[in-house]
Scaffold this motif. Structure first.
Motif, short mmCIF file in Angstrom:
data_model
loop_
_atom_site.label_atom_id
_atom_site.label_comp_id
_atom_site.label_asym_id
_atom_site.label_seq_id
_atom_site.Cartn_x
_atom_site.Cartn_y
_atom_site.Cartn_z
N LYS A 137 0.84 -1.19 0.00
CA LYS A 137 0.00 0.00 0.00
C LYS A 137 0.87 1.24 0.00
CE LYS A 137 -3.72 -2.30 2.56
NZ LYS A 137 -4.50 -2.34 3.81
N LYS A 138 0.36 2.30 -0.59
CA LYS A 138 1.15 3.51 -0.77
C LYS A 138 1.63 4.04 0.58
CE LYS A 138 2.63 7.39 -2.66
NZ LYS A 138 3.82 7.46 -3.48
N LYS A 139 0.77 4.02 1.60
CA LYS A 139 1.13 4.60 2.90
C LYS A 139 1.81 3.60 3.83
CE LYS A 139 -2.61 7.98 2.75
NZ LYS A 139 -3.80 8.52 3.44
N SER A 140 2.08 2.39 3.35
CA SER A 140 2.69 1.37 4.19
C SER A 140 4.16 1.24 3.84
CB SER A 140 1.97 0.03 4.00
OG SER A 140 2.61 -0.99 4.73
N TYR A 141 4.90 0.55 4.71
CA TYR A 141 6.32 0.29 4.46
C TYR A 141 6.60 -1.19 4.25
CZ TYR A 141 6.80 5.02 6.29
OH TYR A 141 6.69 6.37 6.49
N ARG A 142 5.61 -2.03 4.31
CA ARG A 142 5.81 -3.48 4.23
C ARG A 142 5.41 -3.97 2.84
NH1 ARG A 142 3.51 -7.21 8.89
NH2 ARG A 142 5.14 -6.04 9.95
N TRP A 143 6.38 -4.62 2.17
CA TRP A 143 6.11 -5.21 0.85
C TRP A 143 5.64 -6.65 1.05
CZ3 TRP A 143 6.38 -2.61 -3.76
CH2 TRP A 143 6.97 -1.34 -3.72
N MET A 144 4.69 -7.06 0.23
CA MET A 144 4.14 -8.41 0.32
C MET A 144 4.40 -9.13 -1.01
SD MET A 144 0.30 -9.60 1.37
CE MET A 144 -0.43 -9.02 -0.14
N ARG A 145 5.01 -10.35 -0.90
CA ARG A 145 5.36 -11.11 -2.10
C ARG A 145 4.10 -11.72 -2.70
NH1 ARG A 145 10.62 -14.87 -2.06
NH2 ARG A 145 11.45 -12.76 -1.76
N LEU A 146 4.01 -11.66 -4.03
CA LEU A 146 2.83 -12.16 -4.73
C LEU A 146 3.04 -13.57 -5.26
CD1 LEU A 146 1.75 -8.98 -6.73
CD2 LEU A 146 1.02 -9.73 -4.48
N ASN A 147 4.27 -13.99 -5.51
CA ASN A 147 4.52 -15.35 -6.01
C ASN A 147 5.82 -15.87 -5.41
OD1 ASN A 147 5.84 -13.34 -7.71
ND2 ASN A 147 6.61 -15.10 -8.89
N PHE A 148 5.83 -17.17 -5.13
CA PHE A 148 7.03 -17.79 -4.58
C PHE A 148 7.81 -18.54 -5.66
CE2 PHE A 148 4.37 -17.12 -0.91
CZ PHE A 148 5.28 -16.64 0.02
N ASP A 149 7.13 -19.16 -6.60
CA ASP A 149 7.80 -19.79 -7.74
C ASP A 149 8.07 -18.73 -8.79
OD1 ASP A 149 7.64 -22.25 -6.53
OD2 ASP A 149 5.65 -22.66 -7.40
N PRO A 150 9.25 -18.72 -9.39
CA PRO A 150 9.57 -17.71 -10.41
C PRO A 150 8.53 -17.73 -11.54
CG PRO A 150 11.55 -18.90 -9.77
CD PRO A 150 10.41 -19.63 -9.14
N TYR A 151 8.12 -16.50 -11.93
CA TYR A 151 7.13 -16.31 -12.99
C TYR A 151 7.90 -15.99 -14.26
CZ TYR A 151 3.00 -14.51 -15.41
OH TYR A 151 1.97 -14.30 -16.30
N THR A 152 7.68 -16.80 -15.30
CA THR A 152 8.54 -16.74 -16.48
C THR A 152 8.20 -15.59 -17.42
OG1 THR A 152 7.05 -18.31 -17.59
CG2 THR A 152 8.94 -19.22 -16.38
N ASP A 153 6.94 -15.12 -17.45
CA ASP A 153 6.53 -14.08 -18.40
C ASP A 153 6.85 -12.71 -17.83
OD1 ASP A 153 5.57 -12.93 -20.63
OD2 ASP A 153 3.47 -13.57 -20.38
N THR A 154 6.79 -11.67 -18.68
CA THR A 154 7.03 -10.28 -18.24
C THR A 154 5.72 -9.51 -18.11
OG1 THR A 154 7.39 -9.61 -20.55
CG2 THR A 154 9.33 -10.20 -19.22
N THR A 155 4.60 -10.17 -18.11
CA THR A 155 3.29 -9.54 -17.86
C THR A 155 2.56 -10.38 -16.82
OG1 THR A 155 3.18 -8.75 -20.13
CG2 THR A 155 1.12 -8.77 -18.89
N TYR A 156 2.06 -9.73 -15.79
CA TYR A 156 1.48 -10.44 -14.65
C TYR A 156 0.18 -9.75 -14.21
CZ TYR A 156 1.13 -12.65 -10.01
OH TYR A 156 0.70 -13.34 -8.92
N GLU A 157 -0.78 -10.56 -13.84
CA GLU A 157 -2.05 -10.01 -13.33
C GLU A 157 -2.09 -10.24 -11.81
OE1 GLU A 157 -6.92 -10.26 -13.92
OE2 GLU A 157 -5.60 -11.74 -14.89
N ALA A 158 -2.01 -9.16 -11.07
CA ALA A 158 -2.07 -9.22 -9.59
C ALA A 158 -3.52 -9.11 -9.14
CB ALA A 158 -1.24 -8.10 -8.98
N LYS A 159 -3.91 -9.96 -8.21
CA LYS A 159 -5.30 -10.00 -7.76
C LYS A 159 -5.37 -9.83 -6.24
CE LYS A 159 -6.85 -13.03 -11.51
NZ LYS A 159 -7.53 -14.29 -11.86
N ARG A 160 -6.61 -9.92 -5.74
CA ARG A 160 -6.90 -9.87 -4.30
C ARG A 160 -6.43 -8.55 -3.68
NH1 ARG A 160 -5.48 -15.19 -1.08
NH2 ARG A 160 -6.86 -14.08 0.36
N MET A 161 -6.69 -7.45 -4.37
CA MET A 161 -6.42 -6.12 -3.83
C MET A 161 -7.74 -5.48 -3.39
SD MET A 161 -3.36 -4.61 -6.20
CE MET A 161 -3.98 -5.12 -7.78
#
Length: 1306
Positions: A824-848
């Protein structure tokens, strides 16, 4: 008998007041009438005045003035001003020049006292409207009450009470001081742009409270709540007496919330609160409502209805008594006796019912029955406190943590007060309570108010006390530090932490909308540390995933928890080993979890620890060590982590050394095959690690070793060279390079290898028997560079599509994928979206979360590891497109244009609507063309320049931050061709009958019609064209408007409107009647007088005001008082009989004509008067010799010598009698002290008092009181001794001296 005074509406908006002037000055009396065309007459001693050199009369609209030039003593008399049926009397008092300053000071002091008394009465009666009614009548003491001659129009001075049902805004209520209103520009904080203000309303009236909120910066619609008191939510009380409204202005983006109270009741009074919230924002406002009962007429003196005045109306003609009705005395012989006025109402309230007739006879009240009816309606005046000048208000309110100051005023400055809290005396301890005494004011200050200070406070002075309630308002608890999203592994401990604005506040935790509580399994634990609140989940599971919310009464905060299954990562794999006999073999691996245990296997059989075999587990490192390796130790070794379905394997090769006899001269040999590599094999090393090249060599004598780094085979130039002979390094590079030789081995080491160390290394061994050479290719690999900053391609309701570019360098190993993080913009904590490497250079992030601002960043991953993170993306907000617009239809169509309209989408989402886009295409084509550039905010549009006769299809899209919505299209294609329509006029229902308007009212007739193409519209009146200077006509495609700004009588008539399209037309007519006030009736005559009755007859007015005369108002007046009373309100005939007249009185009459507009401006007066003859015989009273009641003054109680202390007020009292009332003079040491300010003289019922204010030693002496009248004089004296404080009198006055003074007085 005279009729009681009726409450009438005054014709004056501003009335002239009594003035005091000195001789020779110029005096101006000013007045204002309600109507600008009212006729005003000025009178002096009941005689009309005209403009001349002495009197100047001016009139400007509704403002009128009378100027009297060069005032003389003869001008000091009674004046009056008459307008319509209202008459106001006032006086001019002329004083000599030397006493003018004294008179002005006296008037100034009197005005200040009256203003102070009214303020005290208003403050004392604010809490109880019912108790303020008698106070409004008895505002003046009996001795100060104005006589009827001085205030003849007391009833007219009170403005008319508001009519029930009238709407009153909070700013327009009586008693609202605009100077005390908050400055809306500087007083606004939070969400409100306009706060509801406190107001006052009378019982039965309506009042509105308005709150406005600017939604330009809000993502969701604000929620508003109205409360009464602390907790009563008014949303459930909406109904007959309470209505809540809501409006939204799309242009200004301002929400307007209204609370309307209908037909107010006394129980509606109290404190109210308005709260508005939107997501994490919150604001509130407090205001009060005061409900007053209908007030009695202020300053009304009922005796004015029953007193008689002289014929000229200038002054009183004396008190009425019943003997005046029996015998008509000569006015010249009757003597006027001026006595001080007394308050009749107070006397009647205290007197028993048996004495009512006696009091009525004494004070000239003739309508005893009417007086008793009014007396029953009056309420007893609340007894005024003798101790408190100003009491505490009924209640106070203060916010928690603020300071509260309670103030009272006492009559005695030296009195002590006690403060109680809930009946217990407050002690002055610490800085919590502060007591102050300033003059006659007493203060109680409560610092840092808390909920424990919410109590009842009482101030006690002697036996009297005043009480108030203090309400401590707890401010809403806001969240200062919000929750942050977290991603944890299964089984880990989770702590969700937030910080609120106040310590000890109560919060509520929810998961996906369900409140969390402590259960038996202690799954959730709640920790409170000051302002911090923590939700603890001991061992996270998959079921704990979701959105967690913490709520307070002033806001909420939400975060997302994601729980992932543990995946064991291998940081260092075990490697194949080749060892010689009796050497040590070590298998080592490193995994990501320190708690994971494992089992070692050899050829599928578990390895057990023994004397030669050692198994260790330290942190994340697992080791298998075999000492003194033997040939039977060779085989496949495997490490299996417990709980995971994979293993790590390596092979142990045993190197068997054969000892052969070698001649002394043995050429050197490099043995690389034993390591499983060829001479061209490549060795890979990770950047930063140690590069160690261990090459077995043989040769006798010991060979010289030369290491060379250069190009690959075929290169002519060597870059660097290192050589060793007999174990000593002959040449060296920098400190990172180490070359050493042992028996049978040559070792080349580079500490902290980097990219520059990559290349072809050659090793050359020489001895006298020969030489050997081998090449080793070294490749240094590293983690890749960070990718470029990600780009947000699109956003959805809870998702987004992100794209990025690969890194410039892959670190020597191919990229196997990417790892993404968000926050979140006002937060300082980053949350990882994937644990296995994602091979493509386009990704759809969900659950926001929709409406929350986010950022994204990317890591690149190869076989070596993970790069640094990229730069963060531009902030973005997940927003869903709106739903499609609804109700698209064709509003109008012509040969080249079409008008479309639609309604807003049903679902707008959290983002604001940017506008609408309209497209069209020909039937059968897929090429959609925008109808105009950009977007439109309107829900209707006209598309022009379309091809005539073509079939077209249209569609509309709604646009917001997320992009266009799904389109909505017409059901079928539309042919661009104008549809012919016959002209038709639609007359509104209210215009189908005659429209009646008053003179000068505005006429605005809107006549809708239909017809295509646009018809020609023509207006006419009575067959003639309209005058454009008087009548305005405006036409549109759907209606025509007839407008007259100020209607006149000549505008009455029949108006016709005609529509024409070619040869087809339609007409309609409208009748308008302009009505006005009627003229005055004519020829009012007194036809007959008999008994107590008078017969009247008159003729109707010539001008009926263009409408029917509905009746006549008949009024009568006694010529002595000239006050008019209504006999008939709405009398329909032109003759009547006025009955119940009083014998001995002479009456005149007047008639008003009445129509639907109102009364005629001028009445018709009777030419002569009607005298009601007395009946019966004349009583002749016997004659008596008048008794002489005169008596010389005589003191019945003498002055008594006194000894007083200096600085304290002292009084000397005596009593005197005498007829007529004697004149009293005080002397000190035979000097007249009547005009000295230090002394005050009082006289009440013959008791004389001299007050000496704070005497000093010079005020001692002999004081004498002297009384004088026409029959003689008398005097009495005493001695006054002034002694300093703390001393005793030098000589006491003996009883004999006191008796001697008494005898001397006798």
């Amino acid at each position: 008998m005279p009729e009681p005074v009726k409450k009438t509406v005054s014709a004056f908006a501003k009335k002239p007041k009594t003035q005091v002037a000195e001789e020779g000055a110029t005096v101006v009396f000013e007045t204002e009438t309600e109507k600008p065309d009212a006729k005003v007459r000025w009178q002096c001693n009941t005689k009309d005045l005209v403009s001349d050199d002495k009197y100047v009369i001016k009139a400007d609209g509704n403002k009128h003035s009378l100027t009297i030039q060069a005032v003389t003593k003869e001008d000091g008399t009674a004046y009056a001003v008459i307008a319509g049926g209202s008459k106001v009397k006032f006086d001019l008092k002329v004083k000599e020049k030397e006493v003018m300053e004294e008179v002005k000071l006296e008037l100034k002091e009197k005005v200040k006292e009256e203003v102070k008394e009214k303020k005290e009465e208003a403050q004392g009666g604010a809490g109880d409207p019912a108790a303020s009614e008698p106070a409004a009548t008895d505002t003046l003491a009996p001795a100060e009450a104005p006589t009827p001659a001085e205030n003849p129009a007391a009833a007219d001075t009170t403005p008319a009470a508001p009519q029930p049902g009238a709407n009153i805004q909070a700013h327009d209520t009586p008693g609202f001081d605009e100077s005390q209103a908050p400055d809306m520009k500087t007083d606004l904080t939070g969400l409100f742009t306009e706060k509801p203000q406190s107001g006052e309303v009378t019982v039965g009236e309506n009042i509105n409270f308005v709150a406005k909120v600017n939604a330009a910066s809000l993502l969701k619609k604000p929620t508003i709540k109205w409360f009464k008191g602390k907790w009563m939510d008014l949303a459930s009380k909406s109904g007959k007496n309470l209505q809540l409204k809501e409006l939204y202005d799309r242009n200004s983006k301002v929400y307007t919330f209204e609370m309307q109270i209908i037909a107010a009741k006394p129980s509606f009074a109290g404190a109210y609160r308005c709260e508005v919230s939107s997501r994490d924002k919150f604001d509130s406002c407090n205001f009060d409502l005061t409900v007053h009962e209908a007030r009695a007429v202020e300053g009304f003196d009922i005796r004015a209805a029953f007193r008689r005045t002289s014929m000229d109306g200038s002054e009183e003609a004396g008190e009425l008594d019943f003997s005046a009705l029996l015998k008509k005395r000569d006015a010249s012989k009757s003597q006027v006796k001026n006595e001080p006025d007394e308050d009749v109402w107070e006397i009647l309230q205290k007197a028993p019912a048996s004495e009512y007739e006696k009091i009525a006879f004494q004070y000239g009240i003739t309508d005893l029955r009417g007086m008793l009816k009014r007396l029953k309606k009056m309420k007893k005046e609340e007894k005024k406190s003798e101790v408190f000048l100003k009491k505490l208000d009924p209640a106070y309110q203060v916010e928690k943590g603020h300071k509260m100051k309670l103030c009272i005023e006492v009559a005695n400055e030296d009195v002590d007060v006690k403060w109680l809290k809930n009946g217990q005396e407050i002690q002055s301890t610490g800085s919590k309570y502060i007591f102050e005494s300033v003059g006659n004011k007493r203060y109680l200050t409560i610092n840092h108010c808390s909920l424990s200070d919410d109590a009842t406070y009482t101030c006690v002075v002697g036996d009297e006390k005043c009480t108030t309630e203090l309400f401590v308002k707890e401010p809403p608890v806001t969240i200062t530090s919000h929750l942050e999203d977290q991603m944890v592994m299964k089984g880990e401990r989770v702590e969700l932490e937030c910080e609120v604005s106040e310590e000890g506040a109560t919060v509520k935790w929810e998961k996906d909308g369900v409140e969390l509580t402590r259960d038996e399994s202690f799954k959730y634990r709640f920790k409170k540390d000051g302002r911090k609140h923590v939700l603890i989940i001991n061992e996270a599971t998959k079921e704990d995933c979701g959105h967690y919310t913490v709520k307070t009464n002033g806001g909420e905060s939400m975060s997302e928890l994601m729980v992932s299954e543990k995946e064991l990562e291998v940081y260092q794999n075990i490697a194949d080993l080749t060892v010689k006999a009796k050497d040590e073999a070590v298998f080592k691996c490193e995994v990501s979890d320190e708690t994971v245990k494992g089992i070692w296997y050899k050829n599928g059989v578990e390895v057990k620890a023994d004397a030669r075999t050692n198994i260790t587990h330290i942190g994340r490192i697992h080791k298998l060590t075999i000492d003194d390796v033997k040939p039977e130790d060779q085989g496949d070794y495997t490490f299996v982590p417990e709980g995971y379905a994979f293993n790590l394997s390596a092979k142990l090769n045993f190197l068997e050394v054969k000892i052969d006899y070698v001649p002394r001269q043995d050429p050197p040999k490099i043995h690389l095959d034993c390591m499983g590599h060829t001479s061209d094999s490549t060795i890979m090393v990770v950047a930063g690690n140690k590069l160690r090249l261990d090459v077995p060599i043989t040769g006798d004598p010991a060979p010289t070793v030369v290491w060379t780094k250069g190009e690959k085979a075929g290169s002519e130039v060597a870059a660097e060279t290192w050589s060793i002979k007999d174990g000593d390094v002959m040449t060296e590079g920098d400190g990172r390079l180490h070359v050493e030789s042992t028996k049978g081995h040559c070792i080349f080491t580079i500490e902290g290898a980097d990219k520059q160390d990559e290349g072809l290394y050659s090793v050359i061994v020489r001895n006298p028997a020969g030489e050997d050479k081998a090449d080793i290719n070294v490749k240094v690999v590293d983690a890749p560079d960070p990718p470029s900053a990600p780009r947000i391609l699109s956003v959805g309701e809870d998702s987004c599509v992100v794209q990025w570019d690969p890194p410039k360098s892959d670190g020597g190993n191919p990229i196997i994928g990417y790892v993404l993080e968000r926050k979140k913009k006002k937060s300082y904590r980053w949350m990882r979206l994937n644990f296995d490497p994602y091979t493509d250079t386009t990704y759809e992030a969900k659950r926001m979360i929709e409406g929350v601002e986010y950022e994204m960043r990317v890591y690149a991953v190869n076989a070596i590891g993970m790069s640094c993170h990229s730069a963060a993306s531009q902030p973005f907000i997940p927003v869903a497109p709106t739903s499609e617009p609804v109700g698209l239809c064709v509003d109008d169509i012509s040969d080249t244009t079409i008008s479309l309209k639609w309604r807003t989408p049903e679902h707008l989402g959290s983002s604001e609507l940017d506008g609408y886009g309209v497209e069209y295409c020909k039937e059968g084509s897929d090429e959609w063309v925008p109808a105009f550039e950009g977007l439109t905010e309107r829900t209707s549009v006209i598309i022009r320049d379309l091809p005539t006769g073509e079939k077209m299809q249209f569609r509309v899209r709604a646009y917001n931050m997320a992009g266009p919505s799904a389109p909505t299209s017409l059901a079928q294609a539309v042919t661009i061709r104008e549809i012919m329509q016959k002209p038709k006029i639609w007359i509104p229902r209210n215009l189908r009958q005659t429209l009646i308007k008053k003179v000068e009212e505005t006429i605005n007739l809107v006549i809708p019609f239909q017809g295509k193409p646009r018809p020609v519209i023509t207006w006419s009146k009575d067959g003639e064209h309209l005058n454009p200077k008087q009548v305005s006509v405006r036409n549109s495609d759907t209606d025509t408007i007839l407008f007259i700004r100020k209607s006149e009588r000549k505008d009455s008539g029949k108006y016709e409107v005609k529509l024409q399209i070619e040869n087809v037309e339609d007409t309609a007519s409208i009748s308008i009647q302009i009505v006005d006030l009627p003229g005055s009736p004519e020829k009012l005559k007194i036809m007959d007088v008999w008994g107590f009755n008078v017969a009247l007859e008159w003729k109707p007015p010539k001008d009926n005001g263009n409408c029917e005369i509905t009746g006549y108002m008949v009024q009568k007046a006694d010529k002595k008082t000239m006050e008019w009373y209504t006999v008939y309100e709405l009398y329909r005939r032109t003759n009547c009989v006025v009955a119940d007249l009083i014998m001995g009185n002479e009456y005149i009459f007047r008639i008003y004509a009445v129509n639907m507009v109102g009364l005629s401006l001028e009445p018709c007066f009777s030419a002569d008067s009607a005298y009601i003859q007395k009946t019966g015989f004349e009583y002749k009273p016997p004659t008596y010799k008048e008794h002489d009641f005169s008596e010389a003054p005589k003191f019945t109680h003498p002055l008594v010598s006194r000894s007083v202390i200096a600085g304290y007020n002292a009084t000397l009292s005596c009593s005197v009698r005498g007829i007529p009332k004697p004149k009293v003079t005080w002397y000190k040491n035979k000097m007249d002290i009547s005009n000295e300010a230090k002394y005050r003289m009082f006289s009440k019922q013959g008791v004389l008092t001299l007050e000496i204010r704070k005497p000093c030693s010079f005020d001692g002496g002999v004081y004498m009181c002297k009384a004088v009248n026409a029959s003689g004089e008398d005097a009495v004296e005493c001695k006054l001794e002034i002694r300093p404080p703390g001393t005793f009198p030098q000589a006491q006055i003996t009883k004999e001296e006191r008796d001697k003074q008494m005898n001397k007085a006798d």
